[in-house]
Scaffold this motif. Sequence first.
Motif: not given
Length: 98
Positions: A30-31, A34, A37, A65, A69
């Motif tokens: 998840g990081s 993110y 972006g 993406q 997520i």
Amino acid sequence: TNQGRRGGRQEGFSFYHSLIFGMSCMDICGSVAYLVGSIAIPEYDEYGETDIYLAVGNFKTCKTQGFFIELALIGSAAYNCLLTIYYVAVVAKNIKEL
């Protein structure tokens, strides 16, 4: 001789360590998603160019993406639930090994 915390038993990953490792993998997934972006957001949509800062992706990068997520959110929640069940079994029910 140094027997360590476990009284000399040599083991691989315990169930607890597997849960923590899985949760960590989901958090890293998840990081990274993110971190990407707005780069994954499509540069152009059906109305023309988007005015989103650093939007250089396409439809596939955006979907990818979003997948990672969602995987991280659902996976972390699932591992958290399993860890809670593990704690109940160990603390409340006094089960030593799962």
